[in-house]
Enzyme design. Structure first.
Site, PDB file in Angstrom:
ATOM      1  N   ARG A 179     -28.175   4.172 -29.694  1.00  0.00           N
ATOM      2  CA  ARG A 179     -27.029   3.354 -29.254  1.00  0.00           C
ATOM      3  C   ARG A 179     -27.179   1.870 -29.587  1.00  0.00           C
ATOM      4  O   ARG A 179     -26.655   1.012 -28.880  1.00  0.00           O
ATOM      5  CB  ARG A 179     -26.746   3.519 -27.746  1.00  0.00           C
ATOM      6  CG  ARG A 179     -26.471   4.908 -27.294  1.00  0.00           C
ATOM      7  CD  ARG A 179     -25.235   5.537 -27.964  1.00  0.00           C
ATOM      8  NE  ARG A 179     -25.320   6.963 -27.840  1.00  0.00           N
ATOM      9  CZ  ARG A 179     -25.827   7.752 -28.801  1.00  0.00           C
ATOM     10  NH1 ARG A 179     -26.214   7.274 -29.956  1.00  0.00           N
ATOM     11  NH2 ARG A 179     -25.912   9.032 -28.635  1.00  0.00           N
ATOM     12  N   CYS A 227     -20.481   8.085 -21.520  1.00  0.00           N
ATOM     13  CA  CYS A 227     -21.710   7.916 -20.749  1.00  0.00           C
ATOM     14  C   CYS A 227     -21.872   6.445 -20.347  1.00  0.00           C
ATOM     15  O   CYS A 227     -21.813   5.554 -21.189  1.00  0.00           O
ATOM     16  CB  CYS A 227     -22.920   8.377 -21.557  1.00  0.00           C
ATOM     17  SG  CYS A 227     -22.975  10.172 -21.667  1.00  0.00           S
ATOM     18  N   GLU A 308     -25.032   1.606 -20.905  1.00  0.00           N
ATOM     19  CA  GLU A 308     -24.538   1.784 -22.269  1.00  0.00           C
ATOM     20  C   GLU A 308     -23.173   1.089 -22.379  1.00  0.00           C
ATOM     21  O   GLU A 308     -22.854   0.469 -23.387  1.00  0.00           O
ATOM     22  CB  GLU A 308     -24.395   3.288 -22.568  1.00  0.00           C
ATOM     23  CG  GLU A 308     -23.936   3.575 -23.984  1.00  0.00           C
ATOM     24  CD  GLU A 308     -23.999   5.068 -24.318  1.00  0.00           C
ATOM     25  OE1 GLU A 308     -24.918   5.768 -23.838  1.00  0.00           O
ATOM     26  OE2 GLU A 308     -23.112   5.527 -25.049  1.00  0.00           O
TER      27      GLU A 308
HETATM   28  C1  FAD Z   1     -14.277  10.160 -23.421  1.00  0.00           C
HETATM   29  C2  FAD Z   1     -15.369   9.389 -24.123  1.00  0.00           C
HETATM   30  C3  FAD Z   1     -16.402  10.066 -24.741  1.00  0.00           C
HETATM   31  C4  FAD Z   1     -17.416   9.358 -25.399  1.00  0.00           C
HETATM   32  N1  FAD Z   1     -18.433  10.049 -25.993  1.00  0.00           N
HETATM   33  C5  FAD Z   1     -19.379   9.372 -26.688  1.00  0.00           C
HETATM   34  C6  FAD Z   1     -20.419  10.069 -27.377  1.00  0.00           C
HETATM   35  O1  FAD Z   1     -20.480  11.284 -27.397  1.00  0.00           O
HETATM   36  N2  FAD Z   1     -21.349   9.337 -28.043  1.00  0.00           N
HETATM   37  C7  FAD Z   1     -21.309   7.967 -28.072  1.00  0.00           C
HETATM   38  O2  FAD Z   1     -22.167   7.351 -28.722  1.00  0.00           O
HETATM   39  N3  FAD Z   1     -20.340   7.293 -27.416  1.00  0.00           N
HETATM   40  C8  FAD Z   1     -19.386   7.948 -26.724  1.00  0.00           C
HETATM   41  N4  FAD Z   1     -18.414   7.261 -26.055  1.00  0.00           N
HETATM   42  C9  FAD Z   1     -18.436   5.794 -26.072  1.00  0.00           C
HETATM   43  C10 FAD Z   1     -17.656   5.201 -27.249  1.00  0.00           C
HETATM   44  O3  FAD Z   1     -16.853   6.184 -27.839  1.00  0.00           O
HETATM   45  C11 FAD Z   1     -18.593   4.612 -28.307  1.00  0.00           C
HETATM   46  O4  FAD Z   1     -19.501   3.680 -27.767  1.00  0.00           O
HETATM   47  C12 FAD Z   1     -17.839   3.938 -29.444  1.00  0.00           C
HETATM   48  O5  FAD Z   1     -18.760   3.596 -30.439  1.00  0.00           O
HETATM   49  C13 FAD Z   1     -17.064   2.707 -29.004  1.00  0.00           C
HETATM   50  O6  FAD Z   1     -16.337   2.217 -30.109  1.00  0.00           O
HETATM   51  P1  FAD Z   1     -15.099   1.254 -29.897  1.00  0.00           P
HETATM   52  O7  FAD Z   1     -14.485   0.970 -31.196  1.00  0.00           O
HETATM   53  O8  FAD Z   1     -14.206   1.802 -28.857  1.00  0.00           O
HETATM   54  O9  FAD Z   1     -15.816  -0.065 -29.371  1.00  0.00           O
HETATM   55  P2  FAD Z   1     -15.458  -0.946 -28.096  1.00  0.00           P
HETATM   56  O10 FAD Z   1     -15.612  -0.150 -26.865  1.00  0.00           O
HETATM   57  O11 FAD Z   1     -14.158  -1.631 -28.295  1.00  0.00           O
HETATM   58  O12 FAD Z   1     -16.631  -2.008 -28.174  1.00  0.00           O
HETATM   59  C14 FAD Z   1     -17.972  -1.619 -27.970  1.00  0.00           C
HETATM   60  C15 FAD Z   1     -18.878  -2.728 -28.510  1.00  0.00           C
HETATM   61  O13 FAD Z   1     -18.728  -2.774 -29.910  1.00  0.00           O
HETATM   62  C16 FAD Z   1     -18.386  -4.099 -30.320  1.00  0.00           C
HETATM   63  N5  FAD Z   1     -17.533  -4.003 -31.500  1.00  0.00           N
HETATM   64  C17 FAD Z   1     -16.365  -3.346 -31.643  1.00  0.00           C
HETATM   65  N6  FAD Z   1     -15.893  -3.492 -32.895  1.00  0.00           N
HETATM   66  C18 FAD Z   1     -16.784  -4.274 -33.549  1.00  0.00           C
HETATM   67  C19 FAD Z   1     -16.857  -4.810 -34.874  1.00  0.00           C
HETATM   68  N7  FAD Z   1     -15.913  -4.576 -35.793  1.00  0.00           N
HETATM   69  N8  FAD Z   1     -17.907  -5.597 -35.193  1.00  0.00           N
HETATM   70  C20 FAD Z   1     -18.885  -5.846 -34.303  1.00  0.00           C
HETATM   71  N9  FAD Z   1     -18.869  -5.386 -33.034  1.00  0.00           N
HETATM   72  C21 FAD Z   1     -17.835  -4.605 -32.668  1.00  0.00           C
HETATM   73  C22 FAD Z   1     -17.651  -4.695 -29.118  1.00  0.00           C
HETATM   74  O14 FAD Z   1     -17.680  -6.116 -29.149  1.00  0.00           O
HETATM   75  C23 FAD Z   1     -18.473  -4.120 -27.989  1.00  0.00           C
HETATM   76  O15 FAD Z   1     -19.646  -4.879 -27.796  1.00  0.00           O
HETATM   77  C24 FAD Z   1     -17.386   7.944 -25.403  1.00  0.00           C
HETATM   78  C25 FAD Z   1     -16.329   7.268 -24.786  1.00  0.00           C
HETATM   79  C26 FAD Z   1     -15.322   7.969 -24.154  1.00  0.00           C
HETATM   80  C27 FAD Z   1     -14.187   7.212 -23.502  1.00  0.00           C
END
Ligand code: FAD
Length: 313
Positions: A179, A227, A308
């Site tokens: 992560r 998570c 996380e």
């Molecule tokens: C129902 C559900 C299930 C999930 N299952 C999983 C799973 O199985 N495995 C897992 O790893 N995660 C899981 N997650 C968590 C999530 O999907 C991941 O962490 C995902 O990578 C978040 O991406 P995001 O674009 O939504 O980022 P955001 O939530 O918008 O941001 C997360 C972080 O990334 C940074 N960020 C976003 N875009 C950029 C960019 N372009 N450049 C630099 N930094 C950036 C943000 O500033 C922040 O610090 C789950 C979430 C949900 C709601």
């Protein structure tokens, strides 16, 4: 009350011509669908517009954040005093394929990309089926799970530093950890993935299988960030690991399933998920439950769980 920074931001941002929403409801744009607002939410249309925003923020000492699809983010009710950048616009949602190398911009939706690449007969991304994310957010978090992580097939990441410098980081200089990554630049712009050729219908079946597995194991339809806590570090190879427990099990064994504060609750399906009600949801309740779980697990089993989920501000 709208952010006190808005009157300062308007004359700075207006001349840039960058699409901007003031007093933006960013909490509602997360998967919790609740939380505070941002002084300004900006949609730069190019690397040069992003550079303008970074310079402007740097010159005036304005905090700057980047929002992905909000699937790993909790915005407290107080909201964010500063500029939030979103790449959720057409210029950041493109990809090309050349000799099995997929080049994709950071704003592209991961789940959509998984379906697209499966259709094209390109294998590699299907282990990530069911993970909601933008490509930038997925790389930042090295999203993954039981079946694999996004970092595995990445051969290049393009970033922008806090000073606005572009860098293309090659595979050999990238490290993908649990992560997290070794990328220090705050803005991920684009990435290359080296994928392998495969039968599209087999790939589609694999995507469905992995998605179904995830749907059965996790409360995917709840308003959560997936998570909440990272699993504790695995014991070194060869060490006695009979006592190793993932975060969800530690929370469950601390009798916290169903624990509730206001509108937020530890899921009864998967203890590492903290979900918020659909009626009158309150982001600060989620933060209070997170805090309680961390303290209760520490007290009960002596392990300090690391979050996380990212909390703003
Ligand atoms: C129902 C559900 C299930 C999930 N299952 C999983 C799973 O199985 N495995 C897992 O790893 N995660 C899981 N997650 C968590 C999530 O999907 C991941 O962490 C995902 O990578 C978040 O991406 P995001 O674009 O939504 O980022 P955001 O939530 O918008 O941001 C997360 C972080 O990334 C940074 N960020 C976003 N875009 C950029 C960019 N372009 N450049 C630099 N930094 C950036 C943000 O500033 C922040 O610090 C789950 C979430 C949900 C709601």
């Amino acid at each position: 009350m709208p952010s006190t920074l808005i009157p300062q931001l308007k004359p700075l941002l207006a001349p840039t011509g960058i699409r901007t929403l003031y007093d933006a409801p960013i909490g509602e744009m997360t998967w919790y669908k609740t939380g505070g607002r941002a002084s300004a939410l900006c949609y730069p249309a190019s690397e040069s517009e992003l550079y303008s925003l970074i310079s402007l923020a740097g010159n005036h000492n304005i905090p700057i954040y980047i929002l992905g699809s909000g699937a790993n983010l909790l915005v407290l009710n107080q909201g964010v005093q500063g500029i939030v950048i979103s790449l959720d616009s057409p210029p950041w949602k493109t990809y090309t394929v050349n000799n099995n190398v997929l080049t994709v911009k950071a704003g592209y939706d991961l789940m959509k990309l998984i379906h697209e690449t499966a259709k094209l007969g390109l294998a590699g991304l299907e282990p990530l089926a069911g993970i909601p994310a933008s490509i930038g957010g997925a790389i930042c978090m090295n999203a993954g799970g039981t079946f694999g992580e996004i970092g595995t097939h990445i051969t290049r990441v393009r970033t922008m530093s806090a000073a606005g410098q572009i860098q293309d980081i090659a595979k050999d200089d990238l490290q993908f950890k649990y992560r997290s990554t070794n990328i220090t630049d705050p803005f991920i712009l684009e990435a290359d993935f080296l994928l392998t050729s495969a039968d599209p219908s087999a790939l589609r079946a694999k995507v469905k299988e992995i998605f179904d597995y995830k749907k059965n194991a996790q409360p995917m339809a709840d308003r959560s960030a997936g998570c909440t806590f990272k699993n504790p570090p695995q014991p070194p190879e060869g060490a006695q690991c009979a006592t190793y427990k993932p975060a969800g099990q530690l929370i469950d064994e601390s009798n916290l399933k169903g624990f509730r504060i206001g509108t937020a609750e530890v899921s009864t399906v998967h203890a590492n998920f903290i979900a918020v009600d659909r009626d009158n949801p309150n982001a600060d309740d989620v933060a209070a439950v997170i805090d309680h779980v961390q303290k209760a697990v520490l007290e009960k089993v002596g392990i300090q769980l690391q979050r996380e989920v990212i909390i703003w501000p």
